[in-house]
Design a protein around this motif. Structure first.
Motif, short mmCIF file in Angstrom:
data_model
loop_
_atom_site.label_atom_id
_atom_site.label_comp_id
_atom_site.label_asym_id
_atom_site.label_seq_id
_atom_site.Cartn_x
_atom_site.Cartn_y
_atom_site.Cartn_z
N SER A 135 33.03 43.86 32.24
CA SER A 135 33.26 42.75 33.27
C SER A 135 32.69 41.72 32.96
CB SER A 135 33.40 43.69 34.55
OG SER A 135 33.03 42.42 35.56
N VAL A 136 32.87 40.43 32.36
CA VAL A 136 32.62 39.65 32.08
C VAL A 136 31.39 39.31 33.75
CG1 VAL A 136 32.05 37.07 31.58
CG2 VAL A 136 34.03 37.97 30.28
N LEU A 137 31.61 39.11 34.70
CA LEU A 137 31.40 38.59 35.44
C LEU A 137 29.84 40.15 36.22
CD1 LEU A 137 31.96 37.47 38.43
CD2 LEU A 137 32.84 39.32 39.40
N LEU A 138 30.24 40.86 35.69
CA LEU A 138 29.10 41.38 36.12
C LEU A 138 27.94 41.81 35.03
CD1 LEU A 138 30.44 45.08 37.51
CD2 LEU A 138 29.58 43.11 38.19
N ARG A 139 28.70 41.85 33.35
CA ARG A 139 27.90 40.94 31.96
C ARG A 139 26.48 40.33 32.77
NH1 ARG A 139 30.84 41.94 27.56
NH2 ARG A 139 31.03 39.59 27.05
N GLU A 140 27.38 39.32 33.20
CA GLU A 140 26.51 38.07 32.73
C GLU A 140 25.09 38.35 34.54
OE1 GLU A 140 25.83 35.58 30.94
OE2 GLU A 140 28.09 36.92 29.84
N GLY A 141 25.63 39.18 35.90
CA GLY A 141 25.52 39.17 36.89
C GLY A 141 24.01 39.75 36.24
N GLN A 180 35.14 45.26 40.98
CA GLN A 180 34.59 44.76 40.03
C GLN A 180 33.42 43.11 41.09
OE1 GLN A 180 33.45 45.26 37.99
NE2 GLN A 180 35.04 46.79 36.71
N ARG A 181 34.62 42.94 41.42
CA ARG A 181 34.04 41.40 42.72
C ARG A 181 32.64 41.60 43.24
NH1 ARG A 181 38.24 37.31 40.24
NH2 ARG A 181 37.38 36.00 41.36
N GLY A 200 29.79 42.27 42.19
CA GLY A 200 29.30 41.02 41.84
C GLY A 200 28.83 40.35 42.86
N LEU A 201 29.67 40.88 44.29
CA LEU A 201 29.14 40.16 45.62
C LEU A 201 27.20 40.49 45.99
CD1 LEU A 201 30.29 37.77 48.14
CD2 LEU A 201 30.97 40.04 48.67
N THR A 240 25.15 39.49 43.29
CA THR A 240 24.67 37.63 43.61
C THR A 240 23.74 37.94 45.28
OG1 THR A 240 27.14 37.25 43.07
CG2 THR A 240 25.68 35.55 44.26
#
Lengths: 219, 420
Positions: free
Chosen positions: A15-21, B241-242, B245-246, B249
């Protein structure tokens, strides 16, 4: 014993989102992601190329979106038994944790729920622990296992099981003493008793701790 | 049909009715088929005849329909319509379906045989076995009325002139009528048997349709499983996943935020997000446990045992994997049984055992609770029993008051080498 040196990390997360995070998060804490990849073959290549201090990988990855990341981690540790690997999962499951912990000699491995990355300081501490050869198992998995009252753990007292659970979470004697509000000497005594009950003859201290955790996980 | 009971029952009349209506139907069929075919043949040159010929070729269908209904007169076992439903609406779909069916042509054969050969036989039997004896019985009556007490003709052949002979003929008629009743029964039975052979589905065809039914049920179960896996994947790859991510952050923001109300609110937000994540994880596992598709039934059952509120011993040995639908049904049954054991039975221990023998998966869940479980009393097992039965399997529950409760699952299946 925890080192503060910057770690060179190879990250596998599709997942790009998590990778970047994760790259941002680790960078923020002074560690260096030398390669970030999205699937298992790329992970093998990256490890080959960069010889990192630790591998951080997701369980589910392309192409099958099953447990490719976990299998990659197990295979990496077969090839390089001393390579520390921390696996991030979205499932609390003993099967996955024990598969990983059975690889190599059980040192320098970790299995954490993905949720833990939000607790940035704890997460990075766990990463360092694993990089230093420690064993870290997610508290959720540990809790689940604590409910199992079967041999050989049946011989342990409730307090001893609690201590063993905390060892499995990668805590040092000092941290366990603080968590249970007892003296460190008391923790030492509990651990001695656990090792005796689990038939782990005296050897090098850290190694026996890992074996105790493994016995606990396999029970 | 043996014994004098037959004569007093309705069967002689049913047999006679069957053969009589057979003669009428057959005659009508002959006239209609011959007329349609002849008209069709003649009119073929102007093309109008072709649909008529097609109509003649399909004549077997209505004839067979009538025959199957007529058969109910003397056969309690209903004859099944062998035709399939057309795949689409409309005359053309119906026509092409019928034309391709073997049953249509067998019915045409039956209609032709019926129209040419069988109905005259029906008529002959009715005449010989029923009408002739009846007319003999009426001899004294004829003598008294038409013959003016002087003479009567028996079967329009022999002349009788004395009363004793006339009554003798009548008695003979009664005897022949009784014999005829048996003959009617035999012939009607044979005729119905022949008709069934020609126009009702044979055993093999019935078998095919049952197999078809089973397959469609299996497809339904498979589709259901596939849908569950798709939902699980969507939630995992999307929302989960989101949310991670949240939290990440939020975690980073907390590092930057100075101590104070903002940091507190961030911490609360992160806690909330963590709780949502935990709930989502439970939800996803309820929909389809990942460990089941990755590692198979024993691992998934061990996992369910880990989560059980009471200690569970697992003794489940399976080499290889089972079909996905079987694994899923078995897993959910075990999980439901363990939940029930922990919640309602007051058990302090449960045990799951099983294996794969003789092409069947066997599973047993036993607890040491107080028993009295009822599969119908909304324990959640009813729906699972339906799922298991769709796989041709069985669930049995034994739970006498006072315990113990024992649940058995048995599902026929073959092991596969599907890799984990």
């Amino acid at each position: 014993m925890r080192t503060d040196r910057p770690l060179r990390v190879v990250l596998a997360e599709d997942s790009v989102l998590l990778r970047e995070g994760l790259i941002g998060l680790l960078g923020r804490c002074g560690h260096d992601v030398v390669a970030a990849v999205g699937d298992a073959p790329a992970l093998f290549a990256a490890v080959e190329e960069h010889a990192p201090d630790i591998v951080l990988t997701d369980v589910r990855m392309p192409p099958g979106f099953q447990d490719e990341g976990l299998h990659a981690a197990v295979r990496l540790r077969e090839q390089r038994p001393t390579l520390p690997v921390l696996v991030l999962s979205q499932y609390v499951q003993r099967t996955y944790a024990s598969e990983l912990l059975d690889s190599g000699d059980g040192t320098g491995v970790g299995y954490l729920l993905k949720d833990r990355v939000g607790q940035v300081a704890d997460f990075v501490a766990a990463l360092c622990e694993v990089a230093d050869g420690g064993t870290v198992v997610d508290p959720e998995v540990v809790r689940q296992l604590l409910r199992r009252r079967r041999d050989p753990l049946e011989r342990l007292t409730a307090r001893e099981r609690e201590v063993l659970g905390l060892i499995a979470e990668g805590k040092s004697n000092g941290a366990i003493a603080r968590a249970l509000v007892v003296s460190e000497a008391a923790v030492g005594k509990h651990i001695g008793s656990i090792l005796t009950k689990l038939d782990l003859p005296p050897a090098e201290e850290t190694h026996r701790r890992v074996l105790a955790v493994l016995a606990y996980l396999r029970a | 049909m043996s014994g004098p009971g037959f004569l007093l029952s309705s069967w002689p009349w049913r047999s006679a009715g069957y053969l009589l209506t057979g003669a009428v139907t057959g005659g009508a069929a002959l006239v209609l088929i011959a007329a349609t075919a002849a008209a069709g043949a003649v009119l073929t040159v102007v093309l109008v005849g072709i649909p008529l010929l097609v109509l003649a070729a399909l004549a077997g269908i209505p004839v067979a329909w009538v025959e199957r209904h007529r058969m109910r007169l003397i056969d309690a076992d209903p004859a099944v319509d062998p035709h399939r439903a057309p795949l689409a609406h409309g005359l053309w779909a119906w026509l092409t379906t019928r034309m391709r069916e073997q049953a249509t042509w067998r019915e045409l054969g039956h209609a032709l045989l019926f129209a040419v050969l069988l109905w005259p036989v029906d008529a002959l039997v009715v005449a010989v076995a029923l009408l002739c004896p009846l007319s003999m019985v009426t001899t004294p009556l004829l003598m008294a009325t038409v013959g003016g007490g002087q003479e009567a003709k028996v079967l329009k052949q022999w002349t009788v002139t004395t009363w004793p002979v006339a009554f003798g003929i009548a008695v003979l008629g009664v005897v022949l009528l009784m014999l005829g009743a048996y003959a009617l029964g035999v012939v009607a039975g044979a005729r119905a048997g022949l008709t069934r052979l020609l126009i009702a589905p044979r055993e093999a065809e019935l078998g095919t349709s049952v197999v078809e039914l089973t397959r469609s049920r299996l497809r339904l179960v498979d589709a259901f499983e596939a849908e569950r896996r798709r939902i699980e994947r969507d939630l995992h790859d999307g929302a989960q996943q989101r949310l991670v991510g949240l939290t990440m952050t939020l975690g980073l923001a907390r590092l930057d935020a100075p101590l104070g109300p903002v940091a507190d609110q961030l911490a609360r937000a992160q806690e909330e997000a963590d709780e949502v994540l935990a709930e989502l994880r439970e939800l996803i596992r309820g929909i389809h446990p990942k460990v089941l598709s990755d590692h198979g039934l024993p691992a998934a059952v061990a996992d369910a045992a880990d989560r059980s509120a009471i200690p569970v011993d697992v003794d489940l040995a399976l080499s290889g994997r089972l079909p996905q639908a079987v694994e899923a049904a078995a897993y959910f049954v075990v999980r439901e049984a363990l939940t029930n054991a922990a919640r309602h039975s007051g058990a302090s221990r449960a045990e799951v055992s099983g294996g794969h023998r003789d092409g069947r998966l066997f599973l047993q869940v036993r607890d040491n609770g107080r028993g009295g479980a009822d599969a119908r009393a909304g324990t959640g097992l009813t729906g699972l029993a339906d799922r298991v039965s769709a796989l041709d399997g069985r669930i049995s529950l034994s739970s006498p008051p006072g315990g113990p409760t024992l649940l058995r699952v048995e599902i026929p299946c073959v092991r596969t080498d599907r890799s984990a």
